[in-house]
Design a protein around this motif. Structure first.
Motif, PDB file in Angstrom:
ATOM      1  N   SER A 280      12.417  96.324  30.973  1.00 25.09           N
ATOM      2  CA  SER A 280      13.067  95.601  29.877  1.00 25.09           C
ATOM      3  C   SER A 280      14.122  94.633  30.405  1.00 25.09           C
ATOM      4  O   SER A 280      14.180  93.469  29.971  1.00 25.09           O
ATOM      5  CB  SER A 280      13.695  96.604  28.908  1.00 25.09           C
ATOM      6  OG  SER A 280      14.413  95.941  27.910  1.00 25.09           O
TER       7      SER A 280
ATOM      8  N   ASP B  79      14.090  90.574  30.192  1.00 21.50           N
ATOM      9  CA  ASP B  79      15.233  89.805  29.658  1.00 21.50           C
ATOM     10  C   ASP B  79      15.661  88.722  30.650  1.00 21.50           C
ATOM     11  O   ASP B  79      15.830  87.562  30.274  1.00 21.50           O
ATOM     12  CB  ASP B  79      16.433  90.719  29.384  1.00 21.50           C
ATOM     13  CG  ASP B  79      16.237  91.614  28.181  1.00 21.50           C
ATOM     14  OD1 ASP B  79      15.352  91.330  27.353  1.00 21.50           O
ATOM     15  OD2 ASP B  79      16.981  92.606  28.067  1.00 21.50           O
TER      16      ASP B  79
ATOM     17  N   VAL C  34      12.810  85.881  31.103  1.00 20.09           N
ATOM     18  CA  VAL C  34      12.700  84.968  29.951  1.00 20.09           C
ATOM     19  C   VAL C  34      13.906  84.051  29.879  1.00 20.09           C
ATOM     20  O   VAL C  34      13.765  82.852  29.631  1.00 20.09           O
ATOM     21  CB  VAL C  34      12.513  85.779  28.641  1.00 20.09           C
ATOM     22  CG1 VAL C  34      12.720  84.899  27.418  1.00 20.09           C
ATOM     23  CG2 VAL C  34      11.142  86.427  28.610  1.00 20.09           C
ATOM     24  N   GLU C  35      15.092  84.613  30.130  1.00 18.51           N
ATOM     25  CA  GLU C  35      16.297  83.783  30.084  1.00 18.51           C
ATOM     26  C   GLU C  35      16.345  82.784  31.243  1.00 18.51           C
ATOM     27  O   GLU C  35      16.653  81.613  31.056  1.00 18.51           O
ATOM     28  CB  GLU C  35      17.543  84.675  30.123  1.00 18.51           C
ATOM     29  CG  GLU C  35      18.828  83.912  29.966  1.00 18.51           C
ATOM     30  CD  GLU C  35      20.043  84.825  29.947  1.00 18.51           C
ATOM     31  OE1 GLU C  35      21.083  84.414  30.500  1.00 18.51           O
ATOM     32  OE2 GLU C  35      19.950  85.929  29.396  1.00 18.51           O
TER      33      GLU C  35
ATOM     34  N   MET D  37       9.032  82.959  24.581  1.00 19.26           N
ATOM     35  CA  MET D  37       8.584  84.220  23.999  1.00 19.26           C
ATOM     36  C   MET D  37       9.723  85.230  24.055  1.00 19.26           C
ATOM     37  O   MET D  37      10.617  85.099  24.891  1.00 19.26           O
ATOM     38  CB  MET D  37       7.360  84.764  24.732  1.00 19.26           C
ATOM     39  CG  MET D  37       7.625  85.207  26.159  1.00 19.26           C
ATOM     40  SD  MET D  37       6.244  86.018  26.986  1.00 19.26           S
ATOM     41  CE  MET D  37       4.966  84.836  26.851  1.00 19.26           C
ATOM     42  N   PRO D  38       9.682  86.206  23.163  1.00 16.86           N
ATOM     43  CA  PRO D  38      10.720  87.241  23.210  1.00 16.86           C
ATOM     44  C   PRO D  38      10.589  88.077  24.483  1.00 16.86           C
ATOM     45  O   PRO D  38       9.471  88.312  24.953  1.00 16.86           O
ATOM     46  CB  PRO D  38      10.427  88.107  21.979  1.00 16.86           C
ATOM     47  CG  PRO D  38       9.495  87.316  21.135  1.00 16.86           C
ATOM     48  CD  PRO D  38       8.785  86.364  22.031  1.00 16.86           C
ATOM     49  N   PRO D  39      11.700  88.526  25.032  1.00 17.39           N
ATOM     50  CA  PRO D  39      11.639  89.352  26.247  1.00 17.39           C
ATOM     51  C   PRO D  39      10.804  90.622  26.067  1.00 17.39           C
ATOM     52  O   PRO D  39      10.143  91.059  26.998  1.00 17.39           O
ATOM     53  CB  PRO D  39      13.103  89.697  26.516  1.00 17.39           C
ATOM     54  CG  PRO D  39      13.884  88.642  25.846  1.00 17.39           C
ATOM     55  CD  PRO D  39      13.079  88.225  24.663  1.00 17.39           C
ATOM     56  N   SER D  40      10.809  91.200  24.869  1.00 15.38           N
ATOM     57  CA  SER D  40      10.032  92.425  24.647  1.00 15.38           C
ATOM     58  C   SER D  40       8.537  92.156  24.794  1.00 15.38           C
ATOM     59  O   SER D  40       7.811  92.970  25.365  1.00 15.38           O
ATOM     60  CB  SER D  40      10.331  93.012  23.268  1.00 15.38           C
ATOM     61  OG  SER D  40      10.058  92.055  22.260  1.00 15.38           O
ATOM     62  N   VAL D  41       8.079  91.010  24.310  1.00 21.43           N
ATOM     63  CA  VAL D  41       6.663  90.662  24.452  1.00 21.43           C
ATOM     64  C   VAL D  41       6.336  90.418  25.921  1.00 21.43           C
ATOM     65  O   VAL D  41       5.299  90.876  26.428  1.00 21.43           O
ATOM     66  CB  VAL D  41       6.316  89.421  23.597  1.00 21.43           C
ATOM     67  CG1 VAL D  41       4.903  88.945  23.876  1.00 21.43           C
ATOM     68  CG2 VAL D  41       6.497  89.725  22.119  1.00 21.43           C
TER      69      VAL D  41
END
Length: 123
Positions: free
Chosen positions: A18, A22, A25-26, A32-36
């Motif tokens: 996770s 995070d 992605v950042e 896309m969302p980090p969870s995806v």
């Protein structure tokens, strides 16, 4: 190693994935969302056999068993929006039910499609 120790290590693995999602992605400004992204990362690790399923079964089973606890704060938070529920409760409820049915149908259809692909590839 004891079962509870394996479970804790596997949960730490999911937390690490996770945090990595995070950060990625950042850092790379992925749309896309980090969870995806994290789910895709775990899927890729499993599919490529880099990580065997048994390395995450206990942790994922425990997290799924505890999932209800993750929704309690959201349910308690709804109390703050009593006026919204009174004025728009029915449309919100209909939207929740319709979207749940849509997700269930899409998941079922996707599962059938993947199952057919797997059967064809094994023949």
């Amino acid at each position: 190693m004891q079962t509870w120790m394996k479970t804790i290590i596997q949960i730490i693995f999911f937390v690490a994935i996770s945090k990595l999602a995070d950060f990625t992605v950042e850092r790379f400004h992925l749309p896309m969302p980090p969870s995806v992204f994290g789910i895709l990362l775990v899927f890729a690790l499993l599919q490529s056999k880099i990580i065997p399923l048994k390395w995450m079964e206990l942790g994922s089973s425990w997290l799924l068993a505890q999932m209800l606890l993750f929704f309690i704060p959201a349910a308690v938070g709804i109390i703050k929006y009593k006026s919204l529920i009174i004025t728009s409760g029915l449309p919100i409820t209909i939207t929740i039910i319709a979207s749940t049915i849509a997700v269930m149908m899409c998941s079922g259809l996707m599962g059938q499609w993947v199952s057919k692909l797997l059967r064809r590839s094994s023949e």
